[in-house]
Motif scaffolding. Structure first.
Motif, PDB file in Angstrom:
ATOM      1  N   GLU A  10      41.089  43.012  31.023  1.00  0.00           N
ATOM      2  CA  GLU A  10      40.551  41.675  31.266  1.00  0.00           C
ATOM      3  C   GLU A  10      41.259  41.025  32.450  1.00  0.00           C
ATOM      4  OE1 GLU A  10      37.702  39.101  30.742  1.00  0.00           O
ATOM      5  OE2 GLU A  10      37.952  40.694  29.250  1.00  0.00           O
ATOM      6  N   GLY A  11      40.494  40.570  33.430  1.00  0.00           N
ATOM      7  CA  GLY A  11      41.051  39.878  34.590  1.00  0.00           C
ATOM      8  C   GLY A  11      41.545  40.795  35.693  1.00  0.00           C
ATOM      9  N   SER A  12      41.404  42.119  35.510  1.00  0.00           N
ATOM     10  CA  SER A  12      41.902  43.035  36.533  1.00  0.00           C
ATOM     11  C   SER A  12      40.885  43.261  37.654  1.00  0.00           C
ATOM     12  CB  SER A  12      42.287  44.380  35.919  1.00  0.00           C
ATOM     13  OG  SER A  12      41.130  45.056  35.466  1.00  0.00           O
ATOM     14  N   ARG A  13      39.630  42.948  37.411  1.00  0.00           N
ATOM     15  CA  ARG A  13      38.588  43.154  38.416  1.00  0.00           C
ATOM     16  C   ARG A  13      37.941  41.813  38.756  1.00  0.00           C
ATOM     17  NH1 ARG A  13      37.287  48.436  40.060  1.00  0.00           N
ATOM     18  NH2 ARG A  13      35.104  47.839  40.041  1.00  0.00           N
ATOM     19  N   LYS A  14      37.851  41.508  40.065  1.00  0.00           N
ATOM     20  CA  LYS A  14      37.212  40.268  40.483  1.00  0.00           C
ATOM     21  C   LYS A  14      35.872  40.588  41.119  1.00  0.00           C
ATOM     22  CE  LYS A  14      41.314  37.516  41.513  1.00  0.00           C
ATOM     23  NZ  LYS A  14      42.081  36.868  42.575  1.00  0.00           N
ATOM     24  N   THR A  15      34.907  39.682  40.963  1.00  0.00           N
ATOM     25  CA  THR A  15      33.621  39.874  41.635  1.00  0.00           C
ATOM     26  C   THR A  15      33.760  39.357  43.056  1.00  0.00           C
ATOM     27  OG1 THR A  15      32.895  37.740  40.782  1.00  0.00           O
ATOM     28  CG2 THR A  15      32.207  39.698  39.566  1.00  0.00           C
ATOM     29  N   ARG A  16      33.120  40.045  44.008  1.00  0.00           N
ATOM     30  CA  ARG A  16      33.279  39.639  45.402  1.00  0.00           C
ATOM     31  C   ARG A  16      32.511  38.356  45.669  1.00  0.00           C
ATOM     32  NH1 ARG A  16      29.198  41.175  49.102  1.00  0.00           N
ATOM     33  NH2 ARG A  16      27.560  42.417  48.127  1.00  0.00           N
ATOM     34  N   LYS A  17      32.969  37.633  46.694  1.00  0.00           N
ATOM     35  CA  LYS A  17      32.383  36.351  47.063  1.00  0.00           C
ATOM     36  C   LYS A  17      31.124  36.608  47.887  1.00  0.00           C
ATOM     37  CE  LYS A  17      35.360  33.075  48.354  1.00  0.00           C
ATOM     38  NZ  LYS A  17      36.187  32.210  49.240  1.00  0.00           N
ATOM     39  N   ARG A  18      29.943  36.252  47.360  1.00  0.00           N
ATOM     40  CA  ARG A  18      28.682  36.470  48.093  1.00  0.00           C
ATOM     41  C   ARG A  18      28.323  35.175  48.820  1.00  0.00           C
ATOM     42  NH1 ARG A  18      24.044  37.843  45.302  1.00  0.00           N
ATOM     43  NH2 ARG A  18      23.359  39.223  46.986  1.00  0.00           N
ATOM     44  N   VAL A  19      28.709  35.110  50.096  1.00  0.00           N
ATOM     45  CA  VAL A  19      28.483  33.894  50.866  1.00  0.00           C
ATOM     46  C   VAL A  19      27.114  33.914  51.526  1.00  0.00           C
ATOM     47  CG1 VAL A  19      30.939  33.528  51.302  1.00  0.00           C
ATOM     48  CG2 VAL A  19      29.598  34.809  52.945  1.00  0.00           C
ATOM     49  N   GLY A  20      26.593  32.727  51.814  1.00  0.00           N
ATOM     50  CA  GLY A  20      25.312  32.615  52.516  1.00  0.00           C
ATOM     51  C   GLY A  20      24.126  32.997  51.674  1.00  0.00           C
ATOM     52  N   ARG A  21      24.179  32.740  50.369  1.00  0.00           N
ATOM     53  CA  ARG A  21      23.064  33.100  49.481  1.00  0.00           C
ATOM     54  C   ARG A  21      22.472  31.856  48.823  1.00  0.00           C
ATOM     55  NH1 ARG A  21      23.510  36.783  52.105  1.00  0.00           N
ATOM     56  NH2 ARG A  21      23.603  39.020  51.634  1.00  0.00           N
ATOM     57  N   GLY A  22      22.394  30.775  49.581  1.00  0.00           N
ATOM     58  CA  GLY A  22      21.743  29.561  49.082  1.00  0.00           C
ATOM     59  C   GLY A  22      22.719  28.537  48.552  1.00  0.00           C
ATOM     60  N   THR A  23      22.269  27.273  48.540  1.00  0.00           N
ATOM     61  CA  THR A  23      23.142  26.174  48.118  1.00  0.00           C
ATOM     62  C   THR A  23      23.480  26.228  46.639  1.00  0.00           C
ATOM     63  OG1 THR A  23      21.157  24.819  47.881  1.00  0.00           O
ATOM     64  CG2 THR A  23      22.418  24.571  49.917  1.00  0.00           C
ATOM     65  N   GLY A  24      22.609  26.807  45.840  1.00  0.00           N
ATOM     66  CA  GLY A  24      22.851  26.893  44.400  1.00  0.00           C
ATOM     67  C   GLY A  24      24.082  27.725  44.074  1.00  0.00           C
ATOM     68  N   SER A  25      24.428  28.672  44.927  1.00  0.00           N
ATOM     69  CA  SER A  25      25.594  29.521  44.655  1.00  0.00           C
ATOM     70  C   SER A  25      26.894  28.771  44.930  1.00  0.00           C
ATOM     71  CB  SER A  25      25.560  30.770  45.540  1.00  0.00           C
ATOM     72  OG  SER A  25      25.781  30.424  46.895  1.00  0.00           O
ATOM     73  N   GLY A  26      26.807  27.674  45.690  1.00  0.00           N
ATOM     74  CA  GLY A  26      28.012  26.940  46.076  1.00  0.00           C
ATOM     75  C   GLY A  26      28.656  27.500  47.328  1.00  0.00           C
ATOM     76  N   LEU A  27      28.151  28.631  47.811  1.00  0.00           N
ATOM     77  CA  LEU A  27      28.704  29.261  49.002  1.00  0.00           C
ATOM     78  C   LEU A  27      27.635  29.440  50.069  1.00  0.00           C
ATOM     79  CD1 LEU A  27      30.836  31.994  47.214  1.00  0.00           C
ATOM     80  CD2 LEU A  27      31.691  29.893  48.237  1.00  0.00           C
ATOM     81  N   GLY A  28      26.605  28.580  50.050  1.00  0.00           N
ATOM     82  CA  GLY A  28      25.558  28.629  51.070  1.00  0.00           C
ATOM     83  C   GLY A  28      25.937  27.711  52.207  1.00  0.00           C
ATOM     84  N   GLY A  29      24.956  27.225  52.942  1.00  0.00           N
ATOM     85  CA  GLY A  29      25.220  26.261  54.014  1.00  0.00           C
ATOM     86  C   GLY A  29      26.089  26.847  55.108  1.00  0.00           C
TER      87      GLY A  29
END
Length: 148
Positions: A10-29
């Motif tokens: 648990e906690g040893s694997r992180k999901t990668r940051k998917r940037v530029g995939r819309g404002t709903g993801s929080g990492l768009g814009g």
């Protein structure tokens, strides 16, 4: 337990940051690049040593020194090392091969004998170079020197 139910800790694997995939993801814009400016553009890569337009350090500092292309680099071996080797292995002749076997030099090195320490036994020493004082000390102890 079998292969079908193995999971990483648990906690040893992180999901990668998917940037530029819309404002709903929080990492768009702006896709985590901030607003405008050179670093926000595609294709941006800073040149090595670039300091934002300030005069770079390698141009602020003066040039000095040079590399002598004719330099011959020797591995230094002192007289006390030769004496210890002679005592330990009861040798009267010390050459490059004996120094290689003892682990002082490798076959790639050129060897120079220097005068730190003293020689008490008569040794026949062969090396690529000798300092004057080392040569005198070996001869004074009753030994001989051979330049390769």
């Amino acid at each position: 337990m079998n292969l079908s139910n193995l999971k990483p800790a648990e906690g040893s694997r992180k999901t990668r940051k998917r940037v530029g995939r819309g404002t709903g993801s929080g990492l768009g814009g702006t896709s985590t690049r901030g607003h405008k400016g050179q670093k926000s553009r595609s294709g941006y890569s800073k040149k090595i040593g670039f300091e934002g337009g300030q005069m770079p350090i390698q141009r602020r500092l003066p040039k000095f020194g040079f590399k002598n292309i004719n330099r011959i680099e020797y591995k230094a071996i002192n007289l006390d090392v030769l004496q210890r080797l002679a005592d330990a292995q009861q040798l009267t002749k010390i050459g490059i091969q004996e120094l290689i076997n003892a682990g002082f030099v490798s076959s790639k090195h050129l060897v120079k004998i220097l005068a730190k320490g003293a020689v008490t036994s008569a040794l026949e020493v062969s090396a690529h170079a000798f300092s004057k004082t080392a040569e005198e000390a070996i001869v004074k102890a009753g030994g001989t020197t051979v330049k390769l």
